[in-house]
Motif scaffolding. Sequence first.
Motif, PDB file in Angstrom:
ATOM      1  N   LEU A   1      78.879 -22.436  34.823  1.00 10.12           N
ATOM      2  CA  LEU A   1      78.238 -23.567  34.146  1.00 10.12           C
ATOM      3  C   LEU A   1      78.385 -24.768  35.063  1.00 10.12           C
ATOM      4  O   LEU A   1      79.120 -25.715  34.787  1.00 10.12           O
ATOM      5  CB  LEU A   1      78.889 -23.814  32.785  1.00 10.12           C
ATOM      6  N   PHE A   2      77.691 -24.716  36.184  1.00 14.28           N
ATOM      7  CA  PHE A   2      77.738 -25.755  37.212  1.00 14.28           C
ATOM      8  C   PHE A   2      76.365 -26.392  37.323  1.00 14.28           C
ATOM      9  O   PHE A   2      75.374 -25.690  37.594  1.00 14.28           O
ATOM     10  CB  PHE A   2      78.094 -25.146  38.583  1.00 14.28           C
ATOM     11  N   GLY A   3      76.305 -27.716  37.111  1.00 14.74           N
ATOM     12  CA  GLY A   3      75.018 -28.383  37.260  1.00 14.74           C
ATOM     13  C   GLY A   3      74.934 -29.636  36.426  1.00 14.74           C
ATOM     14  O   GLY A   3      75.948 -30.234  36.035  1.00 14.74           O
ATOM     15  N   THR A   4      73.717 -30.035  36.117  1.00 18.07           N
ATOM     16  CA  THR A   4      73.470 -31.244  35.338  1.00 18.07           C
ATOM     17  C   THR A   4      73.859 -31.007  33.878  1.00 18.07           C
ATOM     18  O   THR A   4      73.971 -29.854  33.429  1.00 18.07           O
ATOM     19  CB  THR A   4      71.982 -31.613  35.391  1.00 18.07           C
ATOM     20  N   PRO A   5      74.032 -32.081  33.104  1.00 20.79           N
ATOM     21  CA  PRO A   5      74.300 -31.890  31.669  1.00 20.79           C
ATOM     22  C   PRO A   5      73.235 -31.049  30.975  1.00 20.79           C
ATOM     23  O   PRO A   5      73.552 -30.234  30.100  1.00 20.79           O
ATOM     24  CB  PRO A   5      74.324 -33.328  31.137  1.00 20.79           C
ATOM     25  N   GLU A   6      71.977 -31.235  31.385  1.00 21.41           N
ATOM     26  CA  GLU A   6      70.888 -30.477  30.768  1.00 21.41           C
ATOM     27  C   GLU A   6      71.014 -28.978  31.074  1.00 21.41           C
ATOM     28  O   GLU A   6      70.833 -28.133  30.193  1.00 21.41           O
ATOM     29  CB  GLU A   6      69.540 -30.998  31.271  1.00 21.41           C
ATOM     30  N   TYR A   7      71.341 -28.654  32.327  1.00 25.77           N
ATOM     31  CA  TYR A   7      71.480 -27.248  32.722  1.00 25.77           C
ATOM     32  C   TYR A   7      72.652 -26.598  32.001  1.00 25.77           C
ATOM     33  O   TYR A   7      72.538 -25.485  31.473  1.00 25.77           O
ATOM     34  CB  TYR A   7      71.670 -27.148  34.239  1.00 25.77           C
ATOM     35  N   VAL A   8      73.783 -27.282  31.975  1.00 27.08           N
ATOM     36  CA  VAL A   8      74.977 -26.731  31.332  1.00 27.08           C
ATOM     37  C   VAL A   8      74.739 -26.543  29.834  1.00 27.08           C
ATOM     38  O   VAL A   8      75.134 -25.530  29.246  1.00 27.08           O
ATOM     39  CB  VAL A   8      76.201 -27.627  31.603  1.00 27.08           C
ATOM     40  N   THR A   9      74.061 -27.511  29.202  1.00 27.81           N
ATOM     41  CA  THR A   9      73.716 -27.386  27.786  1.00 27.81           C
ATOM     42  C   THR A   9      72.859 -26.151  27.537  1.00 27.81           C
ATOM     43  O   THR A   9      73.086 -25.390  26.589  1.00 27.81           O
ATOM     44  CB  THR A   9      72.973 -28.644  27.303  1.00 27.81           C
ATOM     45  N   GLU A  10      71.880 -25.935  28.405  1.00 28.46           N
ATOM     46  CA  GLU A  10      70.987 -24.789  28.275  1.00 28.46           C
ATOM     47  C   GLU A  10      71.754 -23.472  28.395  1.00 28.46           C
ATOM     48  O   GLU A  10      71.515 -22.524  27.623  1.00 28.46           O
ATOM     49  CB  GLU A  10      69.916 -24.867  29.369  1.00 28.46           C
ATOM     50  N   LYS A  11      72.690 -23.404  29.331  1.00 31.32           N
ATOM     51  CA  LYS A  11      73.453 -22.166  29.524  1.00 31.32           C
ATOM     52  C   LYS A  11      74.413 -21.901  28.360  1.00 31.32           C
ATOM     53  O   LYS A  11      74.617 -20.759  27.971  1.00 31.32           O
ATOM     54  CB  LYS A  11      74.219 -22.214  30.840  1.00 31.32           C
ATOM     55  N   ILE A  12      74.968 -22.956  27.791  1.00 26.03           N
ATOM     56  CA  ILE A  12      75.845 -22.767  26.629  1.00 26.03           C
ATOM     57  C   ILE A  12      75.024 -22.332  25.421  1.00 26.03           C
ATOM     58  O   ILE A  12      75.462 -21.491  24.626  1.00 26.03           O
ATOM     59  CB  ILE A  12      76.638 -24.051  26.321  1.00 26.03           C
ATOM     60  N   GLN A  13      73.830 -22.882  25.288  1.00 22.97           N
ATOM     61  CA  GLN A  13      72.948 -22.468  24.197  1.00 22.97           C
ATOM     62  C   GLN A  13      72.626 -20.976  24.319  1.00 22.97           C
ATOM     63  O   GLN A  13      72.565 -20.258  23.313  1.00 22.97           O
ATOM     64  CB  GLN A  13      71.657 -23.290  24.219  1.00 22.97           C
TER      65      GLN A  13
ATOM     66  N   GLU B   1      83.130 -13.421  16.362  1.00 15.81           N
ATOM     67  CA  GLU B   1      84.293 -13.868  15.593  1.00 15.81           C
ATOM     68  C   GLU B   1      85.572 -13.301  16.214  1.00 15.81           C
ATOM     69  O   GLU B   1      85.655 -12.125  16.542  1.00 15.81           O
ATOM     70  CB  GLU B   1      84.172 -13.424  14.145  1.00 15.81           C
ATOM     71  N   GLY B   2      86.564 -14.159  16.373  1.00 16.26           N
ATOM     72  CA  GLY B   2      87.833 -13.717  16.931  1.00 16.26           C
ATOM     73  C   GLY B   2      87.845 -13.633  18.447  1.00 16.26           C
ATOM     74  O   GLY B   2      88.763 -13.043  19.022  1.00 16.26           O
ATOM     75  N   ILE B   3      86.857 -14.234  19.098  1.00 12.39           N
ATOM     76  CA  ILE B   3      86.748 -14.154  20.553  1.00 12.39           C
ATOM     77  C   ILE B   3      86.592 -15.549  21.133  1.00 12.39           C
ATOM     78  O   ILE B   3      85.866 -16.390  20.592  1.00 12.39           O
ATOM     79  CB  ILE B   3      85.541 -13.295  20.975  1.00 12.39           C
ATOM     80  N   ALA B   4      87.264 -15.807  22.260  1.00  8.05           N
ATOM     81  CA  ALA B   4      87.055 -17.011  23.053  1.00  8.05           C
ATOM     82  C   ALA B   4      86.544 -16.588  24.426  1.00  8.05           C
ATOM     83  O   ALA B   4      86.994 -15.582  24.975  1.00  8.05           O
ATOM     84  CB  ALA B   4      88.342 -17.818  23.193  1.00  8.05           C
ATOM     85  N   LEU B   5      85.624 -17.348  24.961  1.00  9.33           N
ATOM     86  CA  LEU B   5      85.069 -17.067  26.282  1.00  9.33           C
ATOM     87  C   LEU B   5      85.421 -18.197  27.238  1.00  9.33           C
ATOM     88  O   LEU B   5      85.178 -19.369  26.944  1.00  9.33           O
ATOM     89  CB  LEU B   5      83.546 -16.924  26.197  1.00  9.33           C
ATOM     90  N   VAL B   6      86.013 -17.824  28.362  1.00  9.23           N
ATOM     91  CA  VAL B   6      86.301 -18.787  29.429  1.00  9.23           C
ATOM     92  C   VAL B   6      85.094 -18.844  30.361  1.00  9.23           C
ATOM     93  O   VAL B   6      84.585 -17.804  30.790  1.00  9.23           O
ATOM     94  CB  VAL B   6      87.553 -18.375  30.229  1.00  9.23           C
ATOM     95  N   ARG B   7      84.652 -20.045  30.677  1.00 12.93           N
ATOM     96  CA  ARG B   7      83.587 -20.223  31.663  1.00 12.93           C
ATOM     97  C   ARG B   7      83.974 -21.354  32.620  1.00 12.93           C
ATOM     98  O   ARG B   7      84.516 -22.390  32.207  1.00 12.93           O
ATOM     99  CB  ARG B   7      82.246 -20.556  30.990  1.00 12.93           C
ATOM    100  N   ASP B   8      83.681 -21.128  33.902  1.00 12.48           N
ATOM    101  CA  ASP B   8      83.932 -22.147  34.918  1.00 12.48           C
ATOM    102  C   ASP B   8      82.879 -23.235  34.791  1.00 12.48           C
ATOM    103  O   ASP B   8      81.669 -22.951  34.776  1.00 12.48           O
ATOM    104  CB  ASP B   8      83.851 -21.518  36.306  1.00 12.48           C
ATOM    105  N   VAL B   9      83.331 -24.484  34.713  1.00 14.81           N
ATOM    106  CA  VAL B   9      82.441 -25.602  34.400  1.00 14.81           C
ATOM    107  C   VAL B   9      82.603 -26.724  35.422  1.00 14.81           C
ATOM    108  O   VAL B   9      83.722 -27.084  35.804  1.00 14.81           O
ATOM    109  CB  VAL B   9      82.739 -26.149  32.978  1.00 14.81           C
ATOM    110  N   TYR B  10      81.477 -27.257  35.858  1.00  4.80           N
ATOM    111  CA  TYR B  10      81.478 -28.515  36.621  1.00  4.80           C
ATOM    112  C   TYR B  10      80.157 -29.212  36.344  1.00  4.80           C
ATOM    113  O   TYR B  10      79.077 -28.663  36.597  1.00  4.80           O
ATOM    114  CB  TYR B  10      81.653 -28.302  38.119  1.00  4.80           C
ATOM    115  N   VAL B  11      80.227 -30.425  35.803  1.00  2.27           N
ATOM    116  CA  VAL B  11      79.036 -31.185  35.429  1.00  2.27           C
ATOM    117  C   VAL B  11      78.884 -32.372  36.373  1.00  2.27           C
ATOM    118  O   VAL B  11      79.848 -33.102  36.633  1.00  2.27           O
ATOM    119  CB  VAL B  11      79.123 -31.678  33.969  1.00  2.27           C
ATOM    120  N   ALA B  12      77.665 -32.541  36.893  1.00  2.32           N
ATOM    121  CA  ALA B  12      77.376 -33.636  37.822  1.00  2.32           C
ATOM    122  C   ALA B  12      75.979 -34.184  37.522  1.00  2.32           C
ATOM    123  O   ALA B  12      75.236 -33.612  36.714  1.00  2.32           O
ATOM    124  CB  ALA B  12      77.468 -33.153  39.265  1.00  2.32           C
ATOM    125  N   GLU B  13      75.643 -35.253  38.190  1.00  8.33           N
ATOM    126  CA  GLU B  13      74.334 -35.879  37.959  1.00  8.33           C
ATOM    127  C   GLU B  13      73.190 -35.003  38.454  1.00  8.33           C
ATOM    128  O   GLU B  13      72.079 -35.051  37.917  1.00  8.33           O
ATOM    129  CB  GLU B  13      74.282 -37.251  38.643  1.00  8.33           C
TER     130      GLU B  13
END
Length: 381
Positions: free
Chosen positions: A322-334, A257-269
């Motif tokens: 968080l670089f990779g497929t939608p599935e990989y990025v979803t998993e890392k955010i989870q 609570e009260g925190i934001a996290l910056v993550r580098d993101v690139y989503v590809a096929e």
Amino acid sequence: MKFGIFANLSGPGRHDEYDKVLDEAREQAIYCDETGYNSIWYTEHHFGHEGNELISNPILMGADIAAHTKRIRIGQAANVITFWHPLRLAEDLAMLDQLSKGRVEVGLARGLYGREAANLNTLADPQNQEQNRALFEETIEVLKEAWSDRFFSHQGDIYQFPPKGLKWSHPMSPASSEFMDMEKAEINKISLMPRPCQKPHPPLWQVIDSPRSIKLAAENNIKGIFWMPTVKELKGRFELYRETASKVRGYEVPLGEGIALVRDVYVAETMEQARQDAAEAVLNNYRWVCHWRGLGNLMDPGEQVQPGQELDYSFLHPRNLLFGTPEYVTEKIQELKEELNVQELLLWVNHNGLPHDKMMNSLKLFTEEVMPKFKEQEVMV
């Protein structure tokens, strides 16, 4: 979970096409406004002829974005407040809050680069950390005072508002004890114009890293923004913020609570496509910053930087990208959600030298194939 955009606009050689940079920024902001992103944040850096940071005034940038959007919140990550006169900063942020009809998130930072401080405010020299911190903390005091009360005064070690002995007499401004010493006919309080739309003031955020900064932010009800560390390292920092905030507020503050996290993101096929498209661009970000910070902030607890350790994609990717497929990025955010209870994730998608069309394609893939997974979880809860 809320999603926002950390928009550090960058690109070598783009000083000759700055109007195009701004056009692209508007396109990105309008898209994010229309597709449900909670916030977009702009940086403050100066004199960067190299092109690694292209925005010198996030407040002015925010005013333009406010005029082109309807609901997205507009933040600064961050205003380097040690470079600003505190009253001008208070006025400009209040004006932006009025222009945006209460959509401002105020980001605060102390400053990292000596080249900037030497030319804007020598008191902010990062080599003198105690002086820099004192300036930072007093500036925050002034901001809060100026926003919270109609008439205010400030008597600090660095700033005194209003100065002593300031005479005032005008028939359209009747003398009043609200803001004057009536016996001396001197002003002893001043009033900010305008004051913010949000009361008593917009939410305050600080880009934090060290234990001292984390504690100070939590003690002063300032929200925290983290970026580089691994999940294992972030656990301790999130916990320190939670413990400190809980003591101050008198109740158990939830982790995250009260925190934001910056993550580098690139989503590809594919995973390889993400690496091929954006590896060099994201490494440019880290090569610039790690020149000053080193690689220590990318290590797990107890892990040491090895002699000759190179900053390359294979080293960086498993630690915080968080670089990779939608599935990989979803998993890392989870994973971030489960381990840290991350409630606000800011996507760094404007990588240094990445073409605008590739950035937008990645952003759209995230919007269409990753973000809905977490919206679905909210509905289920």
